[in-house]
Design an enzyme around this catalytic site. Sequence first.
Site, PDB file in Angstrom:
ATOM      1  CB  CYS A 106      28.577 -37.237 -25.625  1.00  0.00           C
ATOM      2  SG  CYS A 106      27.122 -37.078 -24.563  1.00  0.00           S
ATOM      3  CD  GLU A 110      27.200 -31.857 -30.612  1.00  0.00           C
ATOM      4  OE1 GLU A 110      25.971 -32.028 -30.741  1.00  0.00           O
ATOM      5  OE2 GLU A 110      27.709 -31.365 -29.580  1.00  0.00           O
ATOM      6  CG  HIS A 153      35.503 -27.100 -26.732  1.00  0.00           C
ATOM      7  ND1 HIS A 153      34.314 -27.007 -27.416  1.00  0.00           N
ATOM      8  CD2 HIS A 153      36.431 -27.476 -27.643  1.00  0.00           C
ATOM      9  CE1 HIS A 153      34.526 -27.306 -28.696  1.00  0.00           C
ATOM     10  NE2 HIS A 153      35.792 -27.601 -28.847  1.00  0.00           N
ATOM     11  CB  CYS A 186      22.462 -32.633 -24.299  1.00  0.00           C
ATOM     12  SG  CYS A 186      23.492 -33.012 -22.884  1.00  0.00           S
TER      13      CYS A 186
END
Length: 401
Positions: A157, A187, A96, A288
């Site tokens: 990822c 996602e 993004h 994350c």
Amino acid sequence: MDTKAFKRSLQQSENYHRKGFGHQAEVADVMNTAYQSSLIQQIRDNNYRLERNGVTIRLAEAFGFCWGVERAVAIAYETRQHFPTERIWITNEIIHNPSVNQHLRDRSVGFIAVEQGQKDFSVVDRGDVVILPAFGASVQEMQLLNDKGCKIVDTTCPWVSKVWNSVEKHKKKDYTSIIHGQYKHEETVATSSFADKYLIVLNLHQAEYVSNYIINGGDRDEFMAKFSNAYSAGFDPDVDLERVGIANQTTMLKSETEQIGKLFEKTMMRKFGPDNLNEHFLSFNTICDATQERQDAMLDLVEEKLDLMVVIGGFNSSNTTHLQEIAIDKTIPSYHIDCAERILPGNRLEHKPLGGDLVIAQNWLPEGKIVVGITSGASTPDKVVEDAIDRIFERKATAVV
């Protein structure tokens, strides 16, 4: 559908690529030129501080490109190098960030158009190369591309893949996945596609509503209307909330994800008793590291005396928006921009307020000496941050205030 078996089969296909193509050196040169910044490195070396033209810049100690984003962009560049004549598509933006996506468009990489919320894959032909972005693609999209005979380059990822593995464990034990995320975000769409039963909650407020329903029951029609578009087909809150597992969109606020996990743990304990908790609740750490580091650095930065905060990143970037929320919570004047060009002549700034549309702020740089906090989302190159800082210095020097 056995999503785990499909993914395993896909990964064994000769048309599937998960790593680069051996062009790391050439790509590193391009990325260093396009995205790295000597000024940002200078600020890092100077204890994340730089003073010029009456402006002190205070840079967050973790910001910008994360490893997963950098890896995805590098693989996309390698893909163009490895397939110089083939048509290449990305199922959505690679990340993004408008400048990064434009660089790929300049290299004749196509972006699948979205019409009325649906991606139009009719433009993709057999033999085309299709890149799956950093935040992944749904199982249905992967299956469609596989059936079309496309070469698939998967830049998902590993942190996102870790969430998918958690959801697979929920499904195996017949748990409903409660996903902390935005139901329209790519996602979360991908993550929910690996689930059998799921419910997506946007925030702690929605989670508390679900918790209360689990314990006390409630109006089923109201529940279904409240979470319209955010649950799996055939979902029944009176049946499917007896066994739940927690998952998250990796770019959400770490603190809120943790609160939601603890809330449902207490909820299931209260409903079914401590001895039966493990039969009704599953939780894995899927926050994350990069998201956590950037949020922690922002929390440290806003404790300093700042006159204003500039948050730099794509307007559709979830992790950037959450950095903006941290500044707002501290009541610091804060501006979210996606590029330096938003900093206009005449002490004006085009920015996006949280949850709002673009507006222009007048006289946004205060008179006299000021301290400006700067951070950027995990999809923002250092070069974009440098350009914004340079323009702030320039505008402060020339502004009539």
